[in-house]
Design a protein around this motif. Structure first.
Motif, short mmCIF file in Angstrom:
data_model
loop_
_atom_site.label_atom_id
_atom_site.label_comp_id
_atom_site.label_asym_id
_atom_site.label_seq_id
_atom_site.Cartn_x
_atom_site.Cartn_y
_atom_site.Cartn_z
N UNK A 279 64.27 3.71 1.29
CA UNK A 279 63.68 2.67 0.53
C UNK A 279 63.91 0.84 0.55
N UNK A 280 65.41 0.63 0.53
CA UNK A 280 66.51 -0.21 0.52
C UNK A 280 65.50 -0.90 1.91
N UNK A 281 67.05 -0.42 3.01
CA UNK A 281 66.11 -0.26 4.33
C UNK A 281 64.94 -1.23 5.19
N UNK A 282 64.33 0.29 4.61
CA UNK A 282 62.41 -0.02 5.25
C UNK A 282 61.81 -1.52 4.83
N UNK A 283 62.35 -1.45 3.07
CA UNK A 283 61.43 -2.73 2.71
C UNK A 283 61.99 -4.39 3.23
#
Length: 404
Positions: free
Chosen positions: A162-166
């Motif tokens: 999730x941090x990578x995607x956002x």
């Protein structure tokens, strides 16, 4: 030939990411089966020395002290060392100096984590334990979840994803609509993922990024994000959450006796009674929790770093921890200073992804020395990407000197 290479890459990263080692089908360690062809048959043609000897030595010492000396678990020691070494060999000999292979491995890794998260969403509404068991080649224990035996294993996957995607949508200047969609997707995965710790790590890591990258604008962006989340919760989710599995319902049903605060406090009490580390007193966890009502079920504090210090003490434990992580920390501090440089964009995404998954270990037992798949991949991926950037800088500098 390229198709065969990609298939082996997918199979190896699949086994690594989801912790597949020995199953009913694979009686030989799966990472060994899938990684050997890559590092021997399809290895990078350019000869490169082994770059991760120091990291392997430090990790071997840490794992040996923790699992063999502290817990007498020889099989776990062998498994973790093998998994970590295979990942180091994968980056050193297969990826090598190939930026294309490195980018492909990153794409495959996050695609697999995304697949697991999509399966989680379906598992909330439809019983998919049989399908998950088929993918894992093992009986699943907890649901709903993604491609993981236990829910906490899946927590590490979304803590990395999730941090990578956002952040990827922010740092690569995607449209505002795409950023909002990415944020909503992350929130759906986190809401249904049954891991409050992953939600906390996503909020912290993403907020740190927004503050560093957008500076004063970050106040507006964070406020908009909070307002958006509040509106979505109030108008669409508030009346429907109690009919499905999610972290809010889990929080309401949580056993107060097993909250992280009481577990951590009691673990600290045990640590204070054995300040040099349990291994120096000839004790293990079962010895110090005897007749302890908080740890009556034999559970730990669910804090990987605190357990590490409890076993090895402040001097040996902290020394090993600093030695293992100092390069990663150095890279992270450098990219913070150069966070707006385009050439650092991918490294920034990976570093904040690693930050999220590392913070998640504050609430669970798995981390780098436990050969947690996503953590191990990101650890060596960040080191390798940084080394590749350094090599490129050296090449460009030599060219400038040549033509000067």
């Amino acid at each position: 030939m390229k198709l065969i290479v990609i298939i082996f890459m997918i199979l190896y990263l699949y086994a690594l990411s989801f912790g597949i080692f020995l199953t009913n089908t694979f009686r030989i360690p799966a990472p060994l089966i899938f990684c050997f062809p890559l590092i021997f048959i399809f290895k990078n043609k350019e000869e490169t020395p082994f770059l991760y000897a120091k990291e392997i030595i430090l990790l071997t010492i840490a794992i040996f002290l923790y699992y063999v000396v502290g817990l007498s678990e020889f099989k776990t020691f062998a498994r973790n060392i093998l998994s970590i070494m295979m990942c180091a060999f994968f980056f050193n000999y297969f990826i090598g100096k190939s930026i294309n292979r490195l980018n492909t491995s990153i794409l495959i890794f996050y695609s697999l984590l995304t697949l697991s998260s999509i399966i989680l969403v379906f598992d909330v509404f439809y019983e998919m334990s049989d399908l998950r068991g088929l993918f894992m080649d093992e009986k699943v224990i907890q649901s709903p979840s993604g491609l993981a035996i236990y829910q906490f294993n899946f927590g590490y996957q979304i803590a990395a994803l999730t941090p990578f995607l956002f952040i990827y949508t922010c740092i690569f200047n995607k449209s505002f609509l795409i950023k909002i969609v990415a944020l909503l997707i992350c929130l759906i995965f986190l809401l249904l993922g049954m891991q409050r710790s992953a939600f906390v790590t996503f909020v912290i890591s993403s907020s740190i990024f927004l503050i560093l990258y957008y500076r004063f604008k970050s106040i507006f962006l964070i406020s908009i994000s909070l307002l958006l989340c509040g509106l979505i919760y109030y108008f669409t989710l508030n009346d429907n959450l109690h009919g499905m599995s999610n972290i809010i319902v889990k929080n309401e049903q949580n056993n107060p006796a097993h909250n992280r605060g009481s577990l951590t406090a009691e673990n600290l009490n045990i640590y204070l009674n054995h300040p040099y580390g349990l291994i120096f007193y000839g004790k293990n966890w079962s010895d110090v929790i005897y007749r302890n009502y908080i740890f009556a079920e034999g559970m730990t504090s669910h804090n990987a770093y605190l357990m590490f210090f409890t076993y090895l003490g402040p001097f040996l434990g902290l020394g090993l921890l600093i030695s293992i992580y100092h390069k990663i920390c150095g890279i992270f501090l450098r990219i913070i200073k150069e966070i707006r440089l385009k050439e650092n964009a991918l490294l920034v995404c990976l570093c904040f992804s690693f930050l999220g998954i590392s913070m998640n270990a504050l609430f669970h037992n798995a981390w780098l020395i436990e050969a947690n798949g996503p953590t191990v991949f990101l650890f060596f991926c960040i080191l390798h990407l940084q080394k590749s950037k350094e090599v490129d800088i050296e090449i460009q500098s030599s060219k400038k000197l040549r033509y000067a």
